[in-house]
Motif scaffolding. Sequence first.
Motif, PDB file in Angstrom:
ATOM      1  N   ILE A 104       0.845  -1.202   0.000  1.00 38.56           N
ATOM      2  CA  ILE A 104       0.000   0.000   0.000  1.00 38.56           C
ATOM      3  C   ILE A 104       0.875   1.244   0.000  1.00 38.56           C
ATOM      4  N   ASP A 105       1.971   1.215   0.758  1.00 34.54           N
ATOM      5  CA  ASP A 105       2.910   2.344   0.751  1.00 34.54           C
ATOM      6  C   ASP A 105       3.463   2.590  -0.649  1.00 34.54           C
ATOM      7  N   GLN A 106       3.837   1.517  -1.335  1.00 33.33           N
ATOM      8  CA  GLN A 106       4.391   1.655  -2.692  1.00 33.33           C
ATOM      9  C   GLN A 106       3.345   2.183  -3.663  1.00 33.33           C
ATOM     10  N   LEU A 107       2.116   1.676  -3.579  1.00 35.34           N
ATOM     11  CA  LEU A 107       1.053   2.173  -4.462  1.00 35.34           C
ATOM     12  C   LEU A 107       0.780   3.653  -4.214  1.00 35.34           C
ATOM     13  N   GLY A 108       0.759   4.049  -2.951  1.00 32.08           N
ATOM     14  CA  GLY A 108       0.542   5.460  -2.628  1.00 32.08           C
ATOM     15  C   GLY A 108       1.664   6.337  -3.145  1.00 32.08           C
ATOM     16  N   THR A 109       2.894   5.852  -3.026  1.00 34.21           N
ATOM     17  CA  THR A 109       4.044   6.611  -3.512  1.00 34.21           C
ATOM     18  C   THR A 109       3.998   6.748  -5.036  1.00 34.21           C
ATOM     19  N   ILE A 110       3.676   5.671  -5.704  1.00 35.47           N
ATOM     20  CA  ILE A 110       3.594   5.707  -7.175  1.00 35.47           C
ATOM     21  C   ILE A 110       2.478   6.646  -7.617  1.00 35.47           C
ATOM     22  N   GLU A 111       1.318   6.553  -6.967  1.00 37.53           N
ATOM     23  CA  GLU A 111       0.187   7.421  -7.317  1.00 37.53           C
ATOM     24  C   GLU A 111       0.548   8.884  -7.108  1.00 37.53           C
ATOM     25  N   SER A 112       1.299   9.151  -6.059  1.00 33.39           N
ATOM     26  CA  SER A 112       1.694  10.525  -5.762  1.00 33.39           C
ATOM     27  C   SER A 112       2.723  11.055  -6.754  1.00 33.39           C
ATOM     28  N   ALA A 113       3.523  10.155  -7.317  1.00 35.48           N
ATOM     29  CA  ALA A 113       4.603  10.567  -8.212  1.00 35.48           C
ATOM     30  C   ALA A 113       4.173  10.713  -9.670  1.00 35.48           C
ATOM     31  N   ILE A 114       3.002  10.218 -10.024  1.00 36.08           N
ATOM     32  CA  ILE A 114       2.551  10.296 -11.417  1.00 36.08           C
ATOM     33  C   ILE A 114       2.198  11.744 -11.752  1.00 36.08           C
ATOM     34  N   PRO A 115       2.779  12.298 -12.823  1.00 33.03           N
ATOM     35  CA  PRO A 115       2.441  13.676 -13.197  1.00 33.03           C
ATOM     36  C   PRO A 115       0.983  13.783 -13.658  1.00 33.03           C
ATOM     37  N   PHE A 116       0.377  14.933 -13.408  1.00 28.06           N
ATOM     38  CA  PHE A 116      -1.022  15.126 -13.796  1.00 28.06           C
ATOM     39  C   PHE A 116      -1.225  15.026 -15.293  1.00 28.06           C
ATOM     40  N   VAL A 117      -0.213  15.383 -16.051  1.00 31.78           N
ATOM     41  CA  VAL A 117      -0.333  15.287 -17.507  1.00 31.78           C
ATOM     42  C   VAL A 117      -0.601  13.838 -17.906  1.00 31.78           C
ATOM     43  N   SER A 118       0.003  12.905 -17.195  1.00 34.47           N
ATOM     44  CA  SER A 118      -0.218  11.488 -17.480  1.00 34.47           C
ATOM     45  C   SER A 118      -1.477  10.963 -16.816  1.00 34.47           C
ATOM     46  N   ILE A 122      -6.040   9.051 -17.928  1.00 36.70           N
ATOM     47  CA  ILE A 122      -6.479   7.835 -17.237  1.00 36.70           C
ATOM     48  C   ILE A 122      -7.770   8.121 -16.475  1.00 36.70           C
ATOM     49  N   LEU A 123      -7.810   9.263 -15.805  1.00 38.70           N
ATOM     50  CA  LEU A 123      -9.013   9.628 -15.055  1.00 38.70           C
ATOM     51  C   LEU A 123     -10.188   9.880 -15.990  1.00 38.70           C
ATOM     52  N   LEU A 124      -9.923  10.458 -17.175  1.00 34.68           N
ATOM     53  CA  LEU A 124     -10.994  10.659 -18.161  1.00 34.68           C
ATOM     54  C   LEU A 124     -11.568   9.330 -18.628  1.00 34.68           C
ATOM     55  N   ALA A 125     -10.715   8.311 -18.709  1.00 36.50           N
ATOM     56  CA  ALA A 125     -11.191   6.989 -19.124  1.00 36.50           C
ATOM     57  C   ALA A 125     -11.977   6.303 -18.005  1.00 36.50           C
ATOM     58  N   LEU A 126     -11.641   6.616 -16.755  1.00 35.14           N
ATOM     59  CA  LEU A 126     -12.287   5.941 -15.632  1.00 35.14           C
ATOM     60  C   LEU A 126     -13.540   6.641 -15.113  1.00 35.14           C
ATOM     61  N   PHE A 127     -13.579   7.967 -15.190  1.00 34.45           N
ATOM     62  CA  PHE A 127     -14.667   8.738 -14.588  1.00 34.45           C
ATOM     63  C   PHE A 127     -15.396   9.561 -15.640  1.00 34.45           C
ATOM     64  N   ASP A 128     -16.594   9.992 -15.268  1.00 34.17           N
ATOM     65  CA  ASP A 128     -17.354  10.932 -16.075  1.00 34.17           C
ATOM     66  C   ASP A 128     -16.566  12.237 -16.168  1.00 34.17           C
ATOM     67  N   ARG A 129     -16.668  12.902 -17.291  1.00 33.35           N
ATOM     68  CA  ARG A 129     -15.894  14.136 -17.512  1.00 33.35           C
ATOM     69  C   ARG A 129     -16.117  15.172 -16.398  1.00 33.35           C
ATOM     70  N   ASN A 130     -17.318  15.234 -15.854  1.00 32.71           N
ATOM     71  CA  ASN A 130     -17.611  16.197 -14.788  1.00 32.71           C
ATOM     72  C   ASN A 130     -16.962  15.821 -13.459  1.00 32.71           C
TER      73      ASN A 130
END
Length: 186
Positions: A104-118, A122-130
């Motif tokens: 869980i620590d590693q997943l949190g660290t990776i999630e925190s390190a991913i740039p918003f541009v990337s 991914i979030l657009l594919a997973l969630f509604d645009r709003n």
Amino acid sequence: MAIAAPMADIGVNPAIQARVYAVIGLLATVVVWQLVATAKIFGTTVSAPTAVATVFADPGKRATLVNGVRVTALESLQGFGWALAAAGIAGLVATVVPALRRGIDQLGTIESAIPFVSLAPILLALFDRNMVPSAMAACTAFFPLYVAFVSGLAAARAASSTSARCWGRLGWPRSCGPGSRPGCRC
């Protein structure tokens, strides 16, 4: 404290003195901001405070800005709520099941390190645009909240085990507790 000496010498209240210096600092910042913007040191990137004041003075533009601030604040608050819930659940799981803590620590660290541009596509594919702005806010707030939860739960565990040891795990120890001698230490 040499700067504060003139006001202190004449008996000015320290709270008033702090406010005076805060106002002086704010005015100095606005003056430097105006100079930097009019000299175009950073090109057109920095707008002058007078230009900002002009935009806020126009009722139509001000209404648009206030509406944007309201929407952004609500999306941020919603994202913070999601992050708080997810971090709380992840923190509890990592604390209760120590075998999962490292992953869980590693997943949190990776999630925190991913740039918003990337992260945005991914979030657009997973969630509604709003929902994407709230999801982006949740991604930003998750890791610091997770770390705070895990640290707090670890500290609480240490404190509760100390208390349990002190109070004999099941009840009041015979030598300590209500009605015992005042200097009792466990």
